[in-house]
Design a protein around this motif. Sequence first.
Motif, PDB file in Angstrom:
ATOM      1  N   GLY A 247      74.628 -13.690  26.707  1.00  0.00           N
ATOM      2  CA  GLY A 247      73.818 -14.840  25.515  1.00  0.00           C
ATOM      3  C   GLY A 247      72.247 -14.966  26.192  1.00  0.00           C
ATOM      4  O   GLY A 247      71.364 -14.936  25.533  1.00  0.00           O
ATOM      5  N   LEU A 248      72.035 -14.861  27.136  1.00  0.00           N
ATOM      6  CA  LEU A 248      70.667 -15.198  27.860  1.00  0.00           C
ATOM      7  C   LEU A 248      70.172 -13.417  27.323  1.00  0.00           C
ATOM      8  O   LEU A 248      68.867 -13.641  27.236  1.00  0.00           O
ATOM      9  N   SER A 249      70.396 -12.605  27.421  1.00  0.00           N
ATOM     10  CA  SER A 249      70.809 -10.760  27.337  1.00  0.00           C
ATOM     11  C   SER A 249      70.301 -10.995  25.347  1.00  0.00           C
ATOM     12  O   SER A 249      68.743 -10.572  24.858  1.00  0.00           O
ATOM     13  N   GLY A 250      70.695 -11.465  24.783  1.00  0.00           N
ATOM     14  CA  GLY A 250      70.232 -12.215  23.304  1.00  0.00           C
ATOM     15  C   GLY A 250      69.383 -12.307  23.459  1.00  0.00           C
ATOM     16  O   GLY A 250      68.685 -12.217  22.536  1.00  0.00           O
ATOM     17  N   MET A 251      69.348 -14.044  23.933  1.00  0.00           N
ATOM     18  CA  MET A 251      67.756 -14.473  23.997  1.00  0.00           C
ATOM     19  C   MET A 251      66.737 -13.538  24.035  1.00  0.00           C
ATOM     20  O   MET A 251      65.461 -13.637  23.610  1.00  0.00           O
ATOM     21  N   ILE A 252      66.440 -12.751  25.445  1.00  0.00           N
ATOM     22  CA  ILE A 252      65.544 -12.310  25.233  1.00  0.00           C
ATOM     23  C   ILE A 252      65.231 -10.499  25.000  1.00  0.00           C
ATOM     24  O   ILE A 252      63.864 -10.483  25.116  1.00  0.00           O
ATOM     25  N   GLY A 253      66.129 -10.323  24.568  1.00  0.00           N
ATOM     26  CA  GLY A 253      65.911  -8.718  23.730  1.00  0.00           C
ATOM     27  C   GLY A 253      65.838  -7.759  24.962  1.00  0.00           C
ATOM     28  O   GLY A 253      65.383  -7.088  24.521  1.00  0.00           O
ATOM     29  N   ALA A 254      66.766  -8.231  26.414  1.00  0.00           N
ATOM     30  CA  ALA A 254      67.208  -7.295  27.480  1.00  0.00           C
ATOM     31  C   ALA A 254      68.322  -7.506  28.077  1.00  0.00           C
ATOM     32  O   ALA A 254      68.200  -8.330  27.762  1.00  0.00           O
ATOM     33  N   GLU A 255      68.478  -6.470  27.476  1.00  0.00           N
ATOM     34  CA  GLU A 255      70.276  -5.913  28.746  1.00  0.00           C
ATOM     35  C   GLU A 255      70.004  -6.238  29.912  1.00  0.00           C
ATOM     36  O   GLU A 255      69.443  -6.440  31.028  1.00  0.00           O
ATOM     37  N   LEU A 256      70.466  -7.485  30.360  1.00  0.00           N
ATOM     38  CA  LEU A 256      70.694  -8.881  31.794  1.00  0.00           C
ATOM     39  C   LEU A 256      71.833  -7.674  32.568  1.00  0.00           C
ATOM     40  O   LEU A 256      73.242  -7.692  32.055  1.00  0.00           O
ATOM     41  N   VAL A 257      71.666  -7.144  33.546  1.00  0.00           N
ATOM     42  CA  VAL A 257      73.049  -7.551  34.685  1.00  0.00           C
ATOM     43  C   VAL A 257      72.980  -8.220  36.169  1.00  0.00           C
ATOM     44  O   VAL A 257      72.272  -8.936  36.575  1.00  0.00           O
ATOM     45  N   VAL A 258      74.369  -8.544  35.859  1.00  0.00           N
ATOM     46  CA  VAL A 258      74.737  -9.234  36.967  1.00  0.00           C
ATOM     47  C   VAL A 258      74.057  -8.508  38.015  1.00  0.00           C
ATOM     48  O   VAL A 258      74.843  -7.264  38.690  1.00  0.00           O
ATOM     49  N   THR A 259      73.694  -8.703  39.479  1.00  0.00           N
ATOM     50  CA  THR A 259      73.072  -7.885  40.589  1.00  0.00           C
ATOM     51  C   THR A 259      74.566  -8.102  41.526  1.00  0.00           C
ATOM     52  O   THR A 259      74.229  -7.604  42.611  1.00  0.00           O
ATOM     53  N   SER A 260      74.598  -9.415  41.952  1.00  0.00           N
ATOM     54  CA  SER A 260      75.897  -9.775  43.316  1.00  0.00           C
ATOM     55  C   SER A 260      75.897 -11.384  42.406  1.00  0.00           C
ATOM     56  O   SER A 260      75.596 -11.484  41.520  1.00  0.00           O
TER      57      SER A 260
END
Lengths: 168, 208
Positions: free
Chosen positions: B29-42
């Motif tokens: 959801g957050l990736s879609g909002m900011i237009g960049a892929e967010l990955v879980v780092t931990s």
Amino acid sequence: MVIACEQKCIMAGLGEVHVSDDPDVLLECLGLGSCIGLCLFDPIARVAGMAHIVLPESNRGGSTNLPGKFADTAVPMLIEGMLRKGASRTRMVAKMAGGAQMLQALSGGVDLDMGARNIKMTIRALDKDGIKLAASDTGGSRGRSIWLEVSSGKVMVRVIGTTPVELK
Amino acid sequence: MQQVSLLTKDELSVWGWLVSKGINNAMQGLSGMIGAELVVTSLRMEQCSVQQAADLLGGPENMVLGIYLSVEGDATGHLMLVHDPRMAYNLIDMQMGLPCGTTQQLDEMERSIMGEMGNITGSFFLNALADATEMTLSISPPAVMVDMAGAILGIALADIMKEHDEVLVVRTTFGTANQQVDGNFLVMPTMEFLKAILKSTPSGAKSW
């Protein structure tokens, strides 16, 4: 008073109570929101104590090893600790900071009034034990930290983004 | 004092499975909002004393930007998105298509964008949990603040400390591949929340 912990800093964490007669000690409560940092000082015996109060009342029945977290149990506990170190109840003076309202509006179950209720109950508990509240910096909507110098009883308060000021 | 576990090993496994589903959904959801892929780092799930909780965010006096959401409906709890303020400003820049470093302060519009990020993250997280448990869960309007980590965490901890002196925290750190932004997503359930949600989880639920 320099707040760089050149002295021996003892932090009162959430629900903790600390009392000291060591003149090298600086008691501190950091990052207070709705919580109260309560300081007691006996200027003759040079005994100081601090409680980090989180909630107003202990009537919910949950188990705890932190009686300092409730205003109505923290105040007597702090006084008792001061008396054990040689302080006199009649000489004790109190100062406190905190009790902010961190949330301005929410529709959820969060208690918006927690800070105000903490302030009220702490004052009530001090009154009940006949302890004079000499100064306070409470309310508002910003976080604070508070320090108490055991050697002098000097209390400093810092609101986030500002420099510490003495609470007189 | 000996630490008493708030959950059994099996309950922790189920809670971990639910959280993992929720976090993955929230990051989408957050990736879609900011237009960049967010990955879980931990992704860490830990039980700690209430005094230690602020250390998860750099100590009680550390200045952070926090977005607080309370969980409502069939269970109550607390969600927080917490950023270093500079990282939060970078997130705002990404959302607005501006070069990172443009936003320098939190005015009304920036506050609204951060609130919406909290809204999206919290809603996507809870939707995944609600789907898995068939519970009705919703979030409060977001509260955005820049303040001391201890003061912000205290909102949730005061509620949790009505019953316990220990807190079960799920801390997810996330970021973009080029590390332009990172942040923390904290899930701090009350015991009432955990009991309700674990009771509603199908018995065939996978373990974490």
